[in-house]
Design an enzyme around this catalytic site. Structure first.
Site, short mmCIF file in Angstrom:
data_model
loop_
_atom_site.label_atom_id
_atom_site.label_comp_id
_atom_site.label_asym_id
_atom_site.label_seq_id
_atom_site.Cartn_x
_atom_site.Cartn_y
_atom_site.Cartn_z
N HIS A 1 71.89 -9.54 37.13
CA HIS A 1 72.26 -9.91 38.50
C HIS A 1 71.62 -11.27 38.84
CE1 HIS A 1 73.84 -8.67 42.46
NE2 HIS A 1 72.94 -9.53 42.88
N ALA B 1 63.16 1.24 42.42
CA ALA B 1 62.15 2.11 41.78
C ALA B 1 61.25 2.81 42.79
CB ALA B 1 61.31 1.26 40.82
N HIS C 1 69.45 -13.88 40.20
CA HIS C 1 68.26 -13.78 41.05
C HIS C 1 67.18 -14.71 40.55
CE1 HIS C 1 66.95 -11.33 37.64
NE2 HIS C 1 65.72 -11.38 38.10
N HIS D 1 58.08 -27.23 41.93
CA HIS D 1 56.69 -27.63 42.16
C HIS D 1 56.63 -28.54 43.38
CE1 HIS D 1 55.47 -27.05 37.64
NE2 HIS D 1 55.47 -25.93 38.31
N GLU E 1 53.96 -26.06 17.16
CA GLU E 1 53.99 -26.21 18.61
C GLU E 1 52.90 -25.39 19.29
OE1 GLU E 1 56.50 -25.92 16.61
OE2 GLU E 1 58.12 -27.26 17.22
N CYS F 1 71.51 -4.61 43.09
CA CYS F 1 72.81 -4.61 43.75
C CYS F 1 72.74 -4.12 45.20
CB CYS F 1 73.79 -3.73 42.96
SG CYS F 1 74.48 -4.58 41.52
#
Ligand SMILES: O=P(O)(O)O[C@H]1O[C@H](CO)[C@@H](O)[C@H](O)[C@H]1O
Ligand SMILES: O=P(O)(O)O[C@H]1O[C@H](CO)[C@@H](O)[C@H](O)[C@H]1O
Lengths: 351, 351
Positions: free
Chosen positions: A164, A61, A166, A281, A320, A55
């Site tokens: 958030h 950190a 991003h 890509h 799979e 935010c």
């Protein structure tokens, strides 16, 4: 003999871009589902949370304080999987034990100052601002690194650890595995057929129509013939474009516009904030950026996991993981459902 | 310059069996986790539930009634992804739109009459009975189909829709994608080095020791050098064995024994019923079963998703889906942790 019908009869399809096969067994949708149901996602996200490190104004950190940004915000990931200075593991002593150096940079791009919006709920000019950063960060990191991977993990189901809005950008000193596959396939196709694989593919899908989801002046969205995820799509420019920075202003506006439409349809499908992984890509860059990469066509992949409802996903496990991807509805059925959905977000419509 | 240390410095490693690379960035374990936490799995499963279609005496979706079996029970999947008679999609009209016929059979194998046990809680003779069915069903379906995929999806997190201990068997008229990759790699290695890739690999790991988890008279369990999942393991016979039916009685007993040990360690790691996908790979069969498949070595892959605790998994999303697999601890660290765990199941120990 019974005539073949893709929606009734299992068959396998080839992905010429990534050199892989998928098993299509549409009749599997008939089976009842008694397995895991995802937690409902209706938890409200506060618009601003001073303790959320993404935010505006929050402390991260590493002790840095975010600016009070009012559009996008790009910064270095505080827990990067790739760092610029890792030492080289040295030569391998055996062909079965090969390790190589990996260097790079990981960034985070916030799309908007508010935590309670997502791309389909943002305005076209706001999305256009995101497109511009995608182009500029590709250019910037591509000056040094051969591969710049932009990707968005949306939703807790997709391992996204922060609500958030991003995406992330991981640039690496090596061509990642899937980039190598797409490089090989596109190079081989060009040398055999004299044109880029995805240019011919886009043209064919425009003619065949049954897998188209959206078209605009400059872009196409379709469910690829070889889609693995239930509502997987491929986003392609109509013009031959190798990389994001080459997009013209008109193409960028139009991209913002078609992305808003696609993501609105996705949210409308199960009336939920649709989880997915998406990413871009384009042709490799770095020191070989000036080589001939004309066999590349820029594209974005969308890989959404939901299958039946907002809480029942497709599990890519078992067969799979050990044998081959398998899907439970045909790509044509998925495209048809997406095409039919409204282009106005369900949360904005009349109640 | 800093000397390279695998547990501190990111690097990439090559998987010579499946021709893929993985990014190893062990320092990522330092990042805090604020993302999705899985529902706790402590819900008690009743030993017998007459409405569970896998239980003895229960009625299945197709109206059939299960026998009152007291060991294993093998039957046809009521919602098969592969059926024996699907028509052929016919020739492809374009190299970018290739589809082919897929025929096959899907079976379910119940391991035990009780719903509230798992393999590590079963006795060695009970597990041995499962091994025998794995061998016989491979032989039976391999008479007709080139690939017989045995796999177990364990735990709701792995898309398992029924808590009753069971696995599946899907046999197909085609060699699935991953089988094709293993075929190419093993064939190339044999022709270059004159011996099977996995025989040399097993021998090297016995010498190097740092990735070994368990060894027995006839079997090895190790975390492969190129492991993708946090606690992924590879189970290998010491002798050159191409397929399950070739295992001797002594090798089968020993397999039951080492599987019980491995799965007990797995459960002990986070004191939970450890979720995973596992499955067997052996030489192709069907009409070409008599060809030379000496480059193949039988093996089982275990792919467990948990990373940090019984409720925090590794998400293979974003970068992993678009670029390359990435892991957050080294294979050597994973092997060390698994080695150190007791071989007695946590639920049976003193309280
Ligand atoms: O057949 P099941 O157990 O219902 O289904 C599970 O295993 C299958 C084979 O791996 C997968 O395709 C499904 O996505 C999964 O939910
Ligand atoms: O960096 P994040 O968002 O915390 O982490 C997420 O994305 C990464 C890149 O795709 C993955 O490796 C992680 O497993 C996932 O949880």
């Amino acid at each position: 003999a019974t005539p073949f019908q893709a929606r009734e009869h299992q068959h396998i399809r080839y992905n010429p871009l990534q050199d892989e096969w998928v098993l299509v067994s549409a009749h599997r949708m008939k089976r009842p589902w008694q397995g895991q149901v995802e937690p409902s996602l209706l938890k409200a996200v506060p618009r601003h949370d001073p303790h959320n490190p993404l935010c505006p104004g929050a402390t991260r950190a590493n002790g840095e304080v975010n600016p009070h940004y009012d559009s996008t915000f790009l910064f270095d990931n505080d827990f990067p999987a790739l760092q610029p200075d890792a030492p080289n593991p040295g030569p391998s002593d055996h062909p079965l034990f090969q390790a190589e150096a990996a260097r790079g940079v990981c960034k985070v791009l916030c799309f908007h100052p508010w935590s309670d919006v997502t791309l389909p709920l943002m305005s076209v000019p706001e999305i256009r601002a995101v497109v511009d950063v995608w182009a500029s960060v590709t250019e910037e990191l591509g000056a040094q690194y051969p591969w710049v991977q932009i990707f968005e993990n949306k939703g807790a189901m997709m391992g996204c650890s922060n609500p958030h809005p991003h995406c992330q950008v991981w640039a690496s000193s090596f061509l990642p595995d899937i980039a190598q596959r797409e490089e090989r396939s596109q190079r081989a196709y060009q040398s055999q057929h004299g044109e880029p694989l995805l240019m011919e593919y886009g043209r064919q899908e425009l003619l065949r129509k049954e897998r188209l989801v959206l078209t605009s002046e400059h872009w196409l969205v379709l469910v690829p013939f070889w889609a693995v995820w239930p509502f997987q799509t491929l986003l392609l420019p109509r013009r031959h474009v190798r990389r994001l920075p080459e997009l013209t202003p008109a193409e960028r506006d139009d991209l913002a516009f078609i992305m808003k439409k696609l993501l609105t349809k996705y949210d409308n499908l199960f009336e939920t904030s649709f989880p997915y992984t998406m990413g871009w890509h384009g042709a490799p860059m770095g020191s070989e950026a000036e080589a001939n990469w004309d066999h590349w066509q820029l594209h974005a992949h969308y890989y959404p996991p939901l299958l039946r409802s907002s809480t029942v996903r497709k599990f890519m496990v078992g067969y799979e993981m050990l044998a081959q991807a398998q899907r439970d509805l045909t790509p044509e059925q998925a495209a048809e459902r997406l095409r039919a959905l409204p282009e106005v977000h369900y949360s904005l419509g009349p109640k």
